[in-house]
Design an enzyme around this catalytic site. Structure first.
Site, PDB file in Angstrom:
ATOM      1  N   SER A 254       0.794  -1.225   0.000  1.00  0.00           N
ATOM      2  CA  SER A 254       0.000   0.000   0.000  1.00  0.00           C
ATOM      3  C   SER A 254       0.829   1.278   0.000  1.00  0.00           C
ATOM      4  O   SER A 254       0.331   2.328  -0.393  1.00  0.00           O
ATOM      5  CB  SER A 254      -0.958   0.001   1.194  1.00  0.00           C
ATOM      6  OG  SER A 254      -0.278  -0.267   2.397  1.00  0.00           O
TER       7      SER A 254
ATOM      8  N   HIS B 285      -5.413  -3.863  -2.120  1.00  0.00           N
ATOM      9  CA  HIS B 285      -5.169  -2.875  -3.180  1.00  0.00           C
ATOM     10  C   HIS B 285      -5.155  -3.491  -4.571  1.00  0.00           C
ATOM     11  O   HIS B 285      -4.879  -2.804  -5.540  1.00  0.00           O
ATOM     12  CB  HIS B 285      -3.850  -2.140  -2.934  1.00  0.00           C
ATOM     13  CG  HIS B 285      -3.974  -1.030  -1.949  1.00  0.00           C
ATOM     14  ND1 HIS B 285      -4.601   0.164  -2.240  1.00  0.00           N
ATOM     15  CD2 HIS B 285      -3.566  -0.929  -0.664  1.00  0.00           C
ATOM     16  CE1 HIS B 285      -4.560   0.952  -1.190  1.00  0.00           C
ATOM     17  NE2 HIS B 285      -3.942   0.316  -0.213  1.00  0.00           N
TER      18      HIS B 285
ATOM     19  N   LYS C 139     -12.058  -0.200  -0.779  1.00  0.00           N
ATOM     20  CA  LYS C 139     -11.192   0.525  -1.716  1.00  0.00           C
ATOM     21  C   LYS C 139     -11.844   0.566  -3.089  1.00  0.00           C
ATOM     22  O   LYS C 139     -12.753   1.360  -3.278  1.00  0.00           O
ATOM     23  CB  LYS C 139      -9.797  -0.087  -1.682  1.00  0.00           C
ATOM     24  CG  LYS C 139      -9.148   0.245  -0.337  1.00  0.00           C
ATOM     25  CD  LYS C 139      -7.755  -0.255  -0.140  1.00  0.00           C
ATOM     26  CE  LYS C 139      -7.219   0.314   1.174  1.00  0.00           C
ATOM     27  NZ  LYS C 139      -6.554  -0.670   2.013  1.00  0.00           N
TER      28      LYS C 139
HETATM   29  C1  LIG Z   1      -6.528  -0.805   3.437  1.00  0.00           C
HETATM   30  C2  LIG Z   1      -5.927  -2.105   3.719  1.00  0.00           C
HETATM   31  C3  LIG Z   1      -6.514  -2.987   4.622  1.00  0.00           C
HETATM   32  C4  LIG Z   1      -7.707  -2.590   5.459  1.00  0.00           C
HETATM   33  O1  LIG Z   1      -8.859  -2.501   4.724  1.00  0.00           O
HETATM   34  P1  LIG Z   1     -10.124  -1.707   5.320  1.00  0.00           P
HETATM   35  O2  LIG Z   1     -11.269  -2.312   4.605  1.00  0.00           O
HETATM   36  O3  LIG Z   1      -9.910  -0.271   5.034  1.00  0.00           O
HETATM   37  O4  LIG Z   1     -10.160  -1.993   6.792  1.00  0.00           O
HETATM   38  C5  LIG Z   1      -5.943  -4.233   4.773  1.00  0.00           C
HETATM   39  N1  LIG Z   1      -4.836  -4.590   4.084  1.00  0.00           N
HETATM   40  C6  LIG Z   1      -4.233  -3.752   3.223  1.00  0.00           C
HETATM   41  C7  LIG Z   1      -3.027  -4.204   2.474  1.00  0.00           C
HETATM   42  C8  LIG Z   1      -4.753  -2.484   3.012  1.00  0.00           C
HETATM   43  O5  LIG Z   1      -4.156  -1.650   2.177  1.00  0.00           O
END
Ligand SMILES: *Cc1c(COP(=O)(O)O)cnc(C)c1O
Length: 404
Positions: A184, A212, A243
């Protein structure tokens, strides 16, 4: 004399954030999340969201959420295992399982709880986790909650991961090899084929967090397993609904019995209330769009290629990114935050990220283009980035007339 607050040590910490230039006031979003959004009273080009496909404000998702609210209300009333499993919760899980070509799926309240709840549920003290050093915080917390031994391998280094597995051969306990699909902060893709081979060779459980990559990589956004053709070889796939899907939630995919086990043992599933109807209905509508409008993903990648090429041409250091997440490395956290603040004044939102989220000296602003940014908006963003970076000495100003 008044008694000192027992929380005074936290005030000192906050003061040290201010002194170090890393104090952050939360910016307030006053419009929907869009390519041009209004924050703190100012219209800015938004390069700071994870709304990759523009679904967060999509009419079909909004209509689905409104219709579900009218019919089913705003809350489910309980955790899934007591009385809070609605028919649409089950429908979404079946829908995601079919989309990902796996037997079963369970939806959690967030991607964070999906990771933390899964790792902590399937392992215990006697077990071993082999984890990439840049894995997401939710994976790290899940590992800690499991109380298994954590063996960290060098970032994206499959040989190091394999060496760690080899060193554990014959050692009692289960082994879990775990990695982000797309990282990320750097936007690079994990070396999944080599990691999967190492896991198979040593009989380790293979788990990939595709937060992602869902909606970004693979056919119709099926994620990294599809991107690399690894179907059937990854035991646990995590994804998020927060996301590219544009709503909120996380999910875990795998075999039927594994998912049944999580229904019985994953603590966020057991002890935290299920999604409201609006969330679940909007997610279902998002999967319709993934399946029927692949052109959104094509637009995302066209914008990504264009923006990266232009950043490189301007001379920015974008690290090892291979995806729509493109960091611009600037060194110190203080510089990153100052750069981000100056960009905002000039009409661009890009988050400054420094230690401890990324390593000391690797501070950056992070940019994420989406499918819905126009070429004109990206050109304007590039112009603001170049002008601001030059005025701050982040980009060198080329001497006039010198060809180099
Ligand atoms: C954003 C993210 C999460 C968490 O996801 P949410 O639905 O926002 O809680 C988990 N793992 C990775 C790699 C992320 O980038």
């Amino acid at each position: 004399m008044s008694k000192p607050s027992p929380l005074a040590y936290l005030s000192e910490q906050v003061e040290s954030f201010r002194a170090g230039g890393t104090y952050q006031r939360l910016r307030e979003l006053e419009s929907p999340c869009e390519p041009i959004s209004r924050y703190d009273g100012r219209e800015v080009i938004n390069l700071a969201s994870n709304n990759y496909l523009g679904l967060a404000n999509h009419p079909k998702l909004k209509e689905a959420a409104i219709a579900a609210t009218r019919e089913f209300g705003v809350g489910s009333g309980a955790v899934r295992t007591i009385s809070g499993t609605m028919a649409m919760h089950m429908e979404l899980e079946r829908r995601i399982a079919a989309f990902k070509h796996v037997e079963a799926c369970v939806v959690f309240q967030s991607g964070f709880t999906a990771n933390a709840g899964t790792v902590s549920a399937i392992l215990s003290k006697e077990d071993h986790i082999i984890s990439d050093e840049l894995n997401h915080a939710s994976i790290i917390d899940g590992c800690r909650l499991s109380r298994a031994k954590i063996h960290v391998f060098r970032h994206a280094d499959a040989a190091d991961a394999e060496a760690k597995l080899a060193a554990l051969e014959g050692v009692p306990g289960r082994k879990l090899l775990i990695t982000d699909g797309v990282f990320s902060m750097d936007g690079d893709i994990g070396p999944l084929p080599a990691l999967v081979e190492a896991a198979e060779k040593y009989g380790a459980i293979m788990m990939i967090d595709d937060a992602h990559s869902s909606g970004v990589l693979g056919r119709n956004g099926r994620g990294t397993v599809d991107h690399f053709g690894l179907h059937g070889r990854v035991d646990i796939q995590v994804g998020t609904l927060s996301k590219s899907i544009g709503v909120l939630g996380g999910y875990v995919c795998g075999s039927k019995d594994f998912i049944e086990y999580l229904y019985h043992r994953a603590r966020p599933f057991l002890f935290s209330t299920s999604h409201p109807p609006a969330v679940t209905a909007a997610c279902l509508a998002a999967f319709d769009i993934l399946e029927n409008e692949p052109e959104r993903i094509e637009a995302l990648w066209a914008n990504t290629r264009y923006f990266k090429a232009e950043l490189a041409r301007l001379g920015f250091d974008t690290g090892r990114s291979e995806t729509p997440i493109t960091p611009i490395l600037v060194g110190q956290a203080k510089t990153a935050h100052a750069f981000s603040a100056a960009l905002f004044e000039n009409g661009l939102l890009a988050t400054g990220i420094g230690f401890p989220t990324v390593a000391e000296g690797k501070a950056r602003i992070r940019t994420i283009v989406t499918a819905t940014h126009t070429r004109e908006q990206l050109d304007r963003a590039l112009e603001i980035l170049e002008r601001t970076a030059k005025s701050m000495g982040i980009l060198r100003v080329q001497p006039m007339g010198v060809v180099g």
